[in-house]
Motif scaffolding. Structure first.
Motif, short mmCIF file in Angstrom:
data_model
loop_
_atom_site.label_atom_id
_atom_site.label_comp_id
_atom_site.label_asym_id
_atom_site.label_seq_id
_atom_site.Cartn_x
_atom_site.Cartn_y
_atom_site.Cartn_z
N ARG A 84 -83.29 -65.51 -78.65
CA ARG A 84 -84.22 -64.61 -77.99
C ARG A 84 -85.48 -65.33 -77.52
O ARG A 84 -86.02 -65.06 -76.46
N ARG A 85 -85.91 -66.26 -78.36
CA ARG A 85 -87.17 -66.95 -78.07
C ARG A 85 -86.96 -68.29 -77.36
O ARG A 85 -87.92 -69.05 -77.17
N GLY A 86 -85.72 -68.59 -77.02
CA GLY A 86 -85.46 -69.83 -76.31
C GLY A 86 -85.63 -71.08 -77.16
O GLY A 86 -85.99 -72.15 -76.66
N LEU A 87 -85.37 -70.95 -78.45
CA LEU A 87 -85.48 -72.09 -79.36
C LEU A 87 -84.10 -72.64 -79.68
O LEU A 87 -83.08 -71.97 -79.52
N GLU A 88 -84.10 -73.85 -80.17
CA GLU A 88 -82.87 -74.46 -80.64
C GLU A 88 -82.78 -74.25 -82.15
O GLU A 88 -83.76 -74.49 -82.87
N LEU A 89 -81.63 -73.81 -82.62
CA LEU A 89 -81.44 -73.60 -84.05
C LEU A 89 -80.95 -74.89 -84.68
O LEU A 89 -79.96 -75.46 -84.22
N ARG A 90 -81.63 -75.34 -85.72
CA ARG A 90 -81.18 -76.53 -86.44
C ARG A 90 -80.89 -76.15 -87.88
O ARG A 90 -81.73 -75.54 -88.54
N ARG A 91 -79.72 -76.56 -88.34
CA ARG A 91 -79.33 -76.25 -89.71
C ARG A 91 -79.48 -77.51 -90.55
O ARG A 91 -78.73 -78.47 -90.38
N VAL A 92 -80.44 -77.49 -91.46
CA VAL A 92 -80.77 -78.67 -92.26
C VAL A 92 -80.76 -78.27 -93.74
O VAL A 92 -81.52 -77.38 -94.14
N PRO A 93 -79.92 -78.90 -94.54
CA PRO A 93 -79.92 -78.56 -95.98
C PRO A 93 -81.30 -78.81 -96.59
O PRO A 93 -82.02 -79.73 -96.17
N PRO A 94 -81.65 -78.04 -97.61
CA PRO A 94 -82.98 -78.18 -98.22
C PRO A 94 -83.29 -79.62 -98.64
O PRO A 94 -84.42 -80.09 -98.46
N ALA A 95 -82.30 -80.31 -99.17
CA ALA A 95 -82.57 -81.67 -99.65
C ALA A 95 -82.96 -82.60 -98.52
O ALA A 95 -83.67 -83.59 -98.73
N GLU A 96 -82.49 -82.29 -97.32
CA GLU A 96 -82.79 -83.16 -96.17
C GLU A 96 -84.00 -82.70 -95.37
O GLU A 96 -84.41 -83.36 -94.42
N LEU A 97 -84.55 -81.54 -95.76
CA LEU A 97 -85.61 -80.96 -94.94
C LEU A 97 -86.87 -81.83 -94.86
O LEU A 97 -87.40 -82.05 -93.76
N PRO A 98 -87.35 -82.37 -95.99
CA PRO A 98 -88.57 -83.19 -95.86
C PRO A 98 -88.39 -84.36 -94.90
O PRO A 98 -89.27 -84.63 -94.07
N GLY A 99 -87.28 -85.03 -94.99
CA GLY A 99 -87.03 -86.15 -94.08
C GLY A 99 -86.94 -85.69 -92.63
O GLY A 99 -87.48 -86.33 -91.72
N PHE A 100 -86.25 -84.61 -92.44
CA PHE A 100 -86.13 -84.06 -91.08
C PHE A 100 -87.51 -83.73 -90.51
O PHE A 100 -87.80 -84.02 -89.34
N LEU A 101 -88.32 -83.12 -91.36
CA LEU A 101 -89.65 -82.72 -90.88
C LEU A 101 -90.53 -83.94 -90.58
O LEU A 101 -91.33 -83.91 -89.66
N ARG A 102 -90.36 -85.00 -91.38
CA ARG A 102 -91.13 -86.21 -91.07
C ARG A 102 -90.71 -86.78 -89.72
O ARG A 102 -91.53 -87.30 -88.96
N ALA A 103 -89.43 -86.65 -89.41
CA ALA A 103 -88.92 -87.24 -88.16
C ALA A 103 -89.18 -86.35 -86.94
O ALA A 103 -89.58 -86.84 -85.89
N GLU A 104 -88.95 -85.05 -87.11
CA GLU A 104 -88.98 -84.18 -85.94
C GLU A 104 -89.93 -83.00 -86.10
O GLU A 104 -89.87 -82.03 -85.34
#
Lengths: 422, 422
Positions: A149-169
């Motif tokens: 609805r909002r024109g966003l991309e959905l990303r599915r990231v397991p909780p354990a990987e979330l901090p790393g993902f957030l540091r990167a993107e």
């Protein structure tokens, strides 16, 4: 005539441990706050909490006196109008939320839609909505809908990987949407660390507390959580389909715009204004007329926590799940059951999940012996405990019955899937 | 000790007419299906219906046996899972809707959001969302929200001007959203003609039936209505904040996409699929877990219509409103009251609204004498009638009390606005 579920004798040691832990339980008195049927061991309060003793007199009064006799006047005279905010605050008190930030009503799905949509609006230009691939279905579906609805991309990231993902993107992330407890495995994630990681990336955190609220302390204000939602019918024991709730941190209220501007959230709901003008504070997150019978049953249910420290509920819950893991290890592991719930107490919610290829048939066989657990497809048996009413003895009975069923081959392994999933 | 409201004697003629009409009333027996307090004349069933006699035993059973004893098993064994569709069909039967097109749950605001959003999606490229400037606030606010969200222009066109507007600009119209009954004046619009005008313009019609359902026959299927919503707590008497409903004509089910894809509307709700896949039929419009206590109270309430022909309910309602208009003309017009409700029966819903500058104070004064009506800002007294439980004698008492209050100056004209508005 009812009979209490019984299993063939467990090891003397386990029986003695259960008896001792129950005898020393400082919350043992709270079991009387629930009208548990005498003939069952109920380990599905993480799906539907049992009937609190406080509910029947209140709901009867709401029905016969408030509705039946006082009629329309009850909106003012019996506090119906304020109920969503009053019940919201009562729930908030169990979530570490100061008053004025939580509203009760609607379903978790609707509240989550509101939270995600409002959160996304806070970060225009960011393009990612990040959620847990293992999130409960509604959370995944609603996240996908809001993203589209909002024109966003959905990303599915397991909780354990979330901090790393957030540091990167992280700088592309509009919002993160997670639950502190995995509804299948019972794994508890580090809400504080994940919230901080989101904030470090400049993204608000939306938490689904369905499997945490009422089972363990949740410090929404202290953790700086942005948005939270949850249902009223699991550990809060508010009744089947009890209204959900939405927490929005005070700092967002002035700019909060909800996607569903119902009349009860209007600044002047009785003024019949042509245009929507949001009420001050969390009241602007009210939507339509709330289901009063269900809402006031939930309010009554929450009194089961009166005078109780959630830290004690948590300690008891960990004692219960720890004991059940021991029972599983000693009684069930030899029959092919493996726990998928972390042994580390810091990583354990208020349930234990055991893997077995015949989970569904075994859940049914347990129910026939009066032990109510549930299963999650395809192969998990799920045992929920509650510090207010579960005993260690209940868990020993459950483990013993399950062992007996498998040892006797007393179940139908034909696969079938049915029943509510939450 | 309770006392029945009484007014000083009316004209002999009015008293005789009321007595005769009540004696000849073929629905007089249905009054016993409601637990009306003996000490009030209740004329606010268009805001909150009174307690049906069928509700207490059912709700007590749902609470104590289904929830308390049968616990989680009730989702299957006591029909909770199917309740939104079952109750939807029961409501649909009162709306001229064949089974499988109506789902009960959530609030009218949420259902309206779903209906408007889904309807707009059917007409890509069209740029106008057309609604009634006199529509109930939630309808106006939600229409504006959907229009903004979908990039449409909101046009406010009174019902009387809608056919002309559609002839002129119809090809730009994505959807029209109206109510058959004006909630303030009680005016009944021609649902058939307006639906046809919308269809002639190629636009689907969304009807809000809050003030029609249960009060008069609504022929959704026969009129070719596209979408309809409404609440359960007015003429349907389902209880405070009773769940709402959504009707979607069968021809749209295959393409229906709802903005709130909750897990209960999934094709395989227990399969824990990663992605949303809508269930077949109207079940895809289910959202989250429904508030079962409120929903099953509504279901019980609907049995008040068992064996009753809605044409008879409508005939009685017209007799009641016609008689009240006569009472108003004879007893109240001399005191400055004017009716804003059409005298033409074909243009009259199931209420009479009288204009008076002290509407609020008079409504309060009436309540003190046991006559429960309500008011709509700034100057309307609203008297709702119901063919199942209102008597002509009730209306004569109400008109007489109101005359007495004004004649005696027995009210406080200080303006105040409060109370629920629906």
């Amino acid at each position: 005539m009812t009979t209490t579920p019984t299993a063939s004798p467990a090891t003397t040691d386990l029986a003695e441990v259960a008896a001792r832990l129950d005898a020393e339980d400082p919350l043992a008195h709270a079991r009387d706050r629930f009208l548990l049927p005498p003939d069952v061991v109920y380990l599905d309060g993480n799906s539907l909490g049992p009937l609190p003793a406080a509910v029947p007199p209140v709901l009867t009064d709401v029905m016969t006196r408030q509705w039946g006799t006082d009629l329309i006047g009850s909106w003012n005279d019996n506090g119906w109008w304020e109920a969503p905010l009053r019940v919201g605050d009562a729930i908030g008190a169990l979530l570490g939320a100061a008053p004025g930030q939580t509203v009760a009503g609607d379903s978790t799905s609707v509240q989550l839609y509101t939270a995600l949509d409002a959160a996304v609006a806070l970060r225009p230009g960011r393009t990612l909505l990040v959620t847990d691939p293992g999130h409960f279905p509604t959370d995944r579906y609603v996240a996908a809908a809001v993203a589209e609805r909002r024109g966003l991309e959905l990303r599915r990231v397991p909780p354990a990987e979330l901090p790393g993902f957030l540091r990167a993107e992280g700088e592309r992330v509009a919002v993160v949407s997670y639950s502190p407890v995995d509804f299948r495995t019972g794994e508890l994630f580090d809400m504080r660390a994940l919230t901080r990681a989101a904030h470090d990336a400049g993204a608000p955190a939306v938490w689904d507390l369905c499997h945490a609220a009422g089972a363990l302390p949740v410090e929404l204000d202290a953790l700086g959580v942005d948005f939270a939602v949850g249902c009223g019918y699991k550990f809060l024991s508010g009744g089947p389909g009890a209204p959900a709730y939405l927490y929005v941190a005070h700092r967002y209220h002035a700019e909060l715009r909800t996607p569903l501007p119902g009349w009860t959230g209007h600044a002047d709901p009785f003024g019949l204004s042509r245009d929507y003008a949001p009420a001050p504070g969390i009241a602007r997150a009210r939507i339509g007329t709330p289901p009063i019978l269900s809402l006031l049953a939930l309010e009554a249910a929450l009194t089961a926590y009166d005078g109780v420290d959630l830290a004690d509920v948590r300690a008891k819950s960990l004692s219960l799940t720890g004991f059940f893991l021991r029972c599983a290890d000693e009684l069930l592991a030899p029959f092919g059951f493996t726990s998928v719930t972390p042994a580390d107490p810091d990583r354990r919610g208020s349930q234990v999940s055991l893997r077995h290829p015949h989970a569904h048939a075994l859940t049914r066989a347990l129910a026939e012996r009066g032990v109510i657990a549930d299963m999650r497809a395809p192969d998990l048996l799920r045992f929920g405990v509650h510090g207010l009413y579960t005993s260690h003895g209940d868990l020993l009975t459950a483990a013993g019955c399950l062992r007996d069923i498998v040892a006797e081959g007393a179940y139908d392994p034909t696969p079938r899937v049915t029943g509510p999933v939450t």
